[in-house]
Design an enzyme around this catalytic site. Structure first.
Site, short mmCIF file in Angstrom:
data_model
loop_
_atom_site.label_atom_id
_atom_site.label_comp_id
_atom_site.label_asym_id
_atom_site.label_seq_id
_atom_site.Cartn_x
_atom_site.Cartn_y
_atom_site.Cartn_z
N GLY A 175 0.58 -1.02 -0.09
CA GLY A 175 -0.12 -0.05 0.19
C GLY A 175 0.89 0.83 -0.37
O GLY A 175 0.73 2.44 0.29
N HIS A 430 -7.51 34.44 -5.95
CA HIS A 430 -8.42 34.26 -5.50
C HIS A 430 -9.65 34.04 -6.72
O HIS A 430 -9.17 35.10 -6.98
CB HIS A 430 -9.46 35.12 -4.80
CG HIS A 430 -10.95 34.83 -4.04
ND1 HIS A 430 -10.62 33.73 -2.98
CD2 HIS A 430 -11.65 35.48 -4.79
CE1 HIS A 430 -12.11 33.92 -2.85
NE2 HIS A 430 -13.06 34.43 -3.47
#
Lengths: 444, 444
Positions: A175, A430
């Site tokens: 994993g 933004h």
């Protein structure tokens, strides 16, 4: 016998970048590669997996676009076309590297290299002398001696990139990053995927909170932690957990338990070789003068971009420019769905290192762009680890879209040793997911 | 009469961030908003456009996934659903801002505010006193007095976000960021779009090479440069170019020629107001003591994140913490398809400012991740502008996927005044499009 200022063995992201930089600086350079330019990264690693993961993400988007106003019928995944695109990507990049070598006057020989002395290399029946040698031979998948691991349907990262049809049931042994990325790809395109991992969590390099969140968000994958594979046969993978044995159906098995360095038997000429790789100093020098080891083969940091940076450090060293390899601001990314990325220390590592730390975690669903593009339910979060008092940024950890493209700024901030107050004065655009880093710092 | 340490008028990204920061610092704060929390950015700007542009990009991906192995039939764009998702995003973010105000103990009044003196504000019939006032009233679309501009099918950024069906022919007047983003969205979902721009290139803030490349890559849009709209009627938009008049079919017209500040008639109480906005110093102070102006209303930098930073600077100023607004490392992004972003000076601006500059431009198709995800034909490039000799990074300009998420690192590097050699030592994750910045520096 022709003599070179620098011979590089291995044309992966350590070797070819080193050859390019040294050639650019006017050195006479020979690059020897036994297979393809680009090494594991370009041919059997970073690049083909990102190409396939992009295809599976597109498939998911086409299936689930309705909430955003996009409907489609009969959405299908075509492995052959995805593989063809992947192959085209690889070949284009190889050509790009060949062009880079040519334009930096690097000679390239395609052959297996062997060291005939501490000053000479043999390749394709010809001997070459060197002033400096960079061993950049990389690593290969480690295949543990589990009964059945030599069966034809048990593949490593190399073989699985050539499958011609999707399996029904894939079992991934290991994993780590490689195992989890393949699990993400195959599970997204309809394969039943199980991951069997010996440790108590996936992806050990991640902050524990984040690896658990990633595992949970990959809910279509069946994860078995603290589980040890005992046997593989033609149709099943058997594992032991808490004393009980379980069998998983598997018509394909991916072996992804780790990597081993390809050290060319260099200990025979006196190079100091440890089990995890060739021993090097901060300038990538081995114990033998003029012989350097860069990339996976030294076992220091098994990442393509670490290898490239090591190559640069080694080149600067032979050019007489002071430089050294640092490991504290190396970013990493996992291109699963959702993506994850990080840089610097996890909270646990920082505490182990004796730091008094402050942390803050912000959910991405508070971020305008994330919400606009991913909605309220997709997983995403960011965590910062900061030294209390000084405000020094020690670590940034991310899960969610764009993480892999954002994390380089954390590397820059940590390399420059920025503090919280410095970063608060930086203006982030933004709306962008990148703002989450600043939001985390304000949340401290 | 209740008195506040700080009254903020306008709850856009300037006003609400300022209110949050001041409230967090323990100040008694009142936020007055006449419409919705979030202002233009959240309600009629950054956020809704990004939501719609994401939908149109998903539509394009669903249509053209075959090369990557994803096929679909009957791919359709549903405007109603895309608009519903946009609305849901807006409302979720508004709730988030309301929560932020509450958790930072900011009082909120929804009403139009008027100044009754240089120390008092009236809102909803009640008068409030203040020690400090932040005017964060923002801007609105400027509608020039063109005959026909008052017709009902001539909309601004506000009205166009409410359309209930797609027009057949959209004419966008103005080739700035707002106009070009809407052109990208509508043209991607099948509308015939023309953009009429008076200047000789779209998006004046971009490096000329990049704005031209963006325009060319939006080949489905009909751009008319150096063209002046003379008249609008019910079915057509008329423009003049090189002395000749042309008429474009239009059942919808977007007016996006610029913004004008909403200055509340503050000149009446003695505030110094220029045509482009309220005059402020580096701490956002107007000429009247205790009155600050942040965001679009001062006309200094019409960007949401500039407004937020101005809010922080003004709050630090009233808290007695030294801070000042700087404009040289403010990134910007345009979320067209392809995206574009930049930070710092363009080559032309740097030369005008007297710098001796070096530049390098690298095509994104040389980048592994870009090639894997976008193929060989999608447009993408990055350019760096550097001061010759010192190697100081002056500007970074990008066109192509992920640009908007990468550019914040350029802001960080410029804010820290990094030089080429510093950045070369930063490790960028591979494979990521962000590596293009480093590649540009090596290409210098």
């Amino acid at each position: 016998m022709e003599n070179y200022d620098l011979i590089v063995i291995g044309a992966g992201p350590g070797g070819y970048i080193a050859a390019e930089r040294a050639g650019h600086a006017g050195k006479k350079v020979l690059l020897i590669e036994k297979e393809n330019l680009g090494g594991v990264c370009t041919n059997w690693g970073c690049i083909p997996t990102k190409s396939l993961l992009n295809s599976s993400k597109l498939y998911k988007k086409a299936l689930h676009g309705e909430a955003y106003g996009v409907t489609a019928e009969n959405v299908r995944f075509n492995l052959e076309k995805a593989m063809a695109h992947k192959q085209d990507t690889i070949e284009t990049l190889r050509k790009g590297i060949a062009y880079l070598m040519k334009s930096n006057k690097v000679d390239v020989v395609f052959a297996e290299a062997t060291l005939t002395s501490s000053k000479t290399v043999m390749a394709d029946g010809k001997e070459y002398g060197f002033d400096n040698l960079f061993v950049a031979t990389g690593s290969t998948a480690f295949v543990p001696p589990i009964p059945g691991s030599d069966l034809p349907h048990v593949l490593t990262n190399v073989g699985i990139l050539e499958v011609e049809s999707l399996p029904k049931n894939l079992v991934v042994i290991g994993g780590g990053v490689i195992g989890v990325e393949f699990a993400s790809f195959f599970s997204a395109v309809g394969v039943n995927v199980s991951v069997v991992e010996m440790m108590d969590e996936i992806i050990p390099l991640m902050d524990g909170e984040f690896s658990a969140a990633l595992r949970k968000s990959m809910s279509q994958v069946d994860f078995h932690l603290k589980a040890k594979v005992t046997k593989i046969d033609k149709t099943k993978v058997y594992f032991e957990k808490d004393g009980a044995e379980t069998a998983l159906d598997a018509d394909l098995v991916l072996m992804a338990v780790g990597r081993r360095p390809l050290t060319m038997g260099l200990e025979k000429i006196g190079v100091d070789v440890a089990p995890q790789g060739i021993r090097v100093d901060e300038q990538m020098r081995t114990n033998l003068p003029g012989i350097f080891a860069i990339g996976d083969v030294n076992g220091k940091s098994l990442l393509a971009h670490s290898a490239s940076r090591m190559g640069e450090v080694a080149v600067n060293t032979i050019l007489g420019k002071p430089d050294r390899m640092r490991y504290d601001a190396i970013p990493w990314a996992v291109y699963t769905d959702p993506e994850a990325a990080g840089c610097g220390l996890t909270e646990a590592q920082a505490k182990d290192a004796g730091y008094k730390v402050q942390t803050a975690t912000v959910q991405m669903r508070a971020n305008g762009r994330f919400l606009a593009e991913q909605g309220k339910k997709e997983p995403g979060m960011c965590k910062v680890v900061v030294e209390e008092g000084s405000g020094l940024l020690l670590g940034v950890h991310m899960l969610g879209i764009y993480s892999s493209e954002i994390i380089h700024s954390a590397a820059a901030m940590m390399e420059m040793e920025l503090r919280v107050q410095d970063i608060k004065e930086i203006v982030f655009p933004h709306p962008s997911v990148s703002e989450i880093i600043k939001d985390c710092l304000w949340a401290l």
